[in-house]
Scaffold this motif. Structure first.
Motif, PDB file in Angstrom:
ATOM      1  N   ALA A 165       0.844  -1.206   0.000  1.00  0.00           N
ATOM      2  CA  ALA A 165       0.000   0.000   0.000  1.00  0.00           C
ATOM      3  C   ALA A 165       0.874   1.249   0.000  1.00  0.00           C
ATOM      4  O   ALA A 165       1.984   1.243   0.526  1.00  0.00           O
ATOM      5  CB  ALA A 165      -0.902  -0.002   1.218  1.00  0.00           C
ATOM      6  N   VAL A 166       0.359   2.293  -0.611  1.00  0.00           N
ATOM      7  CA  VAL A 166       1.024   3.597  -0.571  1.00  0.00           C
ATOM      8  C   VAL A 166       0.026   4.613  -0.024  1.00  0.00           C
ATOM      9  O   VAL A 166      -1.170   4.521  -0.260  1.00  0.00           O
ATOM     10  CB  VAL A 166       1.530   4.054  -1.972  1.00  0.00           C
ATOM     11  N   THR A 167       0.549   5.560   0.731  1.00  0.00           N
ATOM     12  CA  THR A 167      -0.287   6.620   1.278  1.00  0.00           C
ATOM     13  C   THR A 167       0.085   7.929   0.609  1.00  0.00           C
ATOM     14  O   THR A 167       1.266   8.268   0.515  1.00  0.00           O
ATOM     15  CB  THR A 167      -0.113   6.744   2.800  1.00  0.00           C
ATOM     16  N   VAL A 168      -0.921   8.639   0.139  1.00  0.00           N
ATOM     17  CA  VAL A 168      -0.731   9.919  -0.522  1.00  0.00           C
ATOM     18  C   VAL A 168      -1.302  11.002   0.394  1.00  0.00           C
ATOM     19  O   VAL A 168      -2.422  10.875   0.884  1.00  0.00           O
ATOM     20  CB  VAL A 168      -1.449   9.948  -1.892  1.00  0.00           C
ATOM     21  N   VAL A 169      -0.508  12.048   0.639  1.00  0.00           N
ATOM     22  CA  VAL A 169      -0.950  13.147   1.495  1.00  0.00           C
ATOM     23  C   VAL A 169      -0.962  14.425   0.667  1.00  0.00           C
ATOM     24  O   VAL A 169      -0.013  14.725  -0.054  1.00  0.00           O
ATOM     25  CB  VAL A 169      -0.009  13.317   2.716  1.00  0.00           C
ATOM     26  N   ARG A 170      -2.031  15.152   0.801  1.00  0.00           N
ATOM     27  CA  ARG A 170      -2.200  16.425   0.073  1.00  0.00           C
ATOM     28  C   ARG A 170      -2.475  17.514   1.102  1.00  0.00           C
ATOM     29  O   ARG A 170      -3.226  17.317   2.054  1.00  0.00           O
ATOM     30  CB  ARG A 170      -3.367  16.298  -0.912  1.00  0.00           C
ATOM     31  N   GLU A 171      -1.874  18.676   0.901  1.00  0.00           N
ATOM     32  CA  GLU A 171      -2.071  19.789   1.817  1.00  0.00           C
ATOM     33  C   GLU A 171      -2.562  20.996   1.036  1.00  0.00           C
ATOM     34  O   GLU A 171      -2.004  21.337  -0.009  1.00  0.00           O
ATOM     35  CB  GLU A 171      -0.740  20.123   2.517  1.00  0.00           C
ATOM     36  N   ASP A 172      -3.640  21.658   1.533  1.00  0.00           N
ATOM     37  CA  ASP A 172      -4.161  22.835   0.831  1.00  0.00           C
ATOM     38  C   ASP A 172      -3.431  24.104   1.295  1.00  0.00           C
ATOM     39  O   ASP A 172      -2.520  24.044   2.117  1.00  0.00           O
ATOM     40  CB  ASP A 172      -5.684  22.955   0.992  1.00  0.00           C
ATOM     41  N   LYS A 173      -3.839  25.250   0.751  1.00  0.00           N
ATOM     42  CA  LYS A 173      -3.198  26.532   1.066  1.00  0.00           C
ATOM     43  C   LYS A 173      -3.239  26.863   2.555  1.00  0.00           C
ATOM     44  O   LYS A 173      -2.388  27.575   3.068  1.00  0.00           O
ATOM     45  CB  LYS A 173      -3.868  27.673   0.295  1.00  0.00           C
ATOM     46  N   ASN A 174      -4.266  26.380   3.252  1.00  0.00           N
ATOM     47  CA  ASN A 174      -4.429  26.677   4.679  1.00  0.00           C
ATOM     48  C   ASN A 174      -3.658  25.713   5.572  1.00  0.00           C
ATOM     49  O   ASN A 174      -3.711  25.823   6.796  1.00  0.00           O
ATOM     50  CB  ASN A 174      -5.906  26.652   5.066  1.00  0.00           C
ATOM     51  N   GLY A 175      -2.978  24.755   4.982  1.00  0.00           N
ATOM     52  CA  GLY A 175      -2.232  23.779   5.778  1.00  0.00           C
ATOM     53  C   GLY A 175      -3.054  22.587   6.208  1.00  0.00           C
ATOM     54  O   GLY A 175      -2.581  21.740   6.968  1.00  0.00           O
ATOM     55  N   THR A 176      -4.284  22.468   5.724  1.00  0.00           N
ATOM     56  CA  THR A 176      -5.132  21.328   6.057  1.00  0.00           C
ATOM     57  C   THR A 176      -4.714  20.134   5.201  1.00  0.00           C
ATOM     58  O   THR A 176      -4.627  20.241   3.982  1.00  0.00           O
ATOM     59  CB  THR A 176      -6.613  21.653   5.798  1.00  0.00           C
ATOM     60  N   LYS A 177      -4.447  19.016   5.874  1.00  0.00           N
ATOM     61  CA  LYS A 177      -3.984  17.825   5.163  1.00  0.00           C
ATOM     62  C   LYS A 177      -5.109  16.811   4.994  1.00  0.00           C
ATOM     63  O   LYS A 177      -5.983  16.681   5.847  1.00  0.00           O
ATOM     64  CB  LYS A 177      -2.832  17.170   5.922  1.00  0.00           C
ATOM     65  N   ALA A 178      -5.045  16.118   3.911  1.00  0.00           N
ATOM     66  CA  ALA A 178      -5.941  14.990   3.643  1.00  0.00           C
ATOM     67  C   ALA A 178      -5.068  13.859   3.123  1.00  0.00           C
ATOM     68  O   ALA A 178      -4.094  14.095   2.402  1.00  0.00           O
ATOM     69  CB  ALA A 178      -7.000  15.363   2.616  1.00  0.00           C
ATOM     70  N   SER A 179      -5.387  12.638   3.495  1.00  0.00           N
ATOM     71  CA  SER A 179      -4.586  11.509   3.029  1.00  0.00           C
ATOM     72  C   SER A 179      -5.497  10.382   2.564  1.00  0.00           C
ATOM     73  O   SER A 179      -6.658  10.279   2.965  1.00  0.00           O
ATOM     74  CB  SER A 179      -3.652  11.019   4.134  1.00  0.00           C
TER      75      SER A 179
END
Length: 88
Positions: free
Chosen positions: A11-25
């Protein structure tokens, strides 16, 4: 994946962060299932000395993985024709 790989990959985990620093994975676990073509055998009958021919019907294992009809079918030893000792 490698051409011969089948099964479940790590498995691989992908993390994305928006302009406000909020992360989603999200986690992605790929599974590769084998594609196995099939064949329908052919038998012929004729008189002694007559040339007999037959062509098995090959069917792709999955329409998304077409067979390469430009490459001739071969026997286990790599040959494209076969004679049976004492028979033909």
């Amino acid at each position: 994946p490698e051409k011969s790989f089948v099964g479940t990959a790590p498995a691989v985990t992908v993390v994305r962060e928006d302009k406000n620093g909020t992360k989603a994975s999200a986690t992605y676990t790929p599974t590769v299932t084998p594609v196995t073509p099939t064949a329908t055998p052919v038998e012929t009958t004729d008189i002694q000395g007559a040339t007999q021919t037959g062509k098995p019907v090959f069917t792709e294992g999955d329409r998304r993985v077409p067979m390469n009809d430009d490459v001739p079918a071969t026997f286990d030893d790599g040959s494209t024709t076969k004679s049976v000792d004492g028979v033909g």
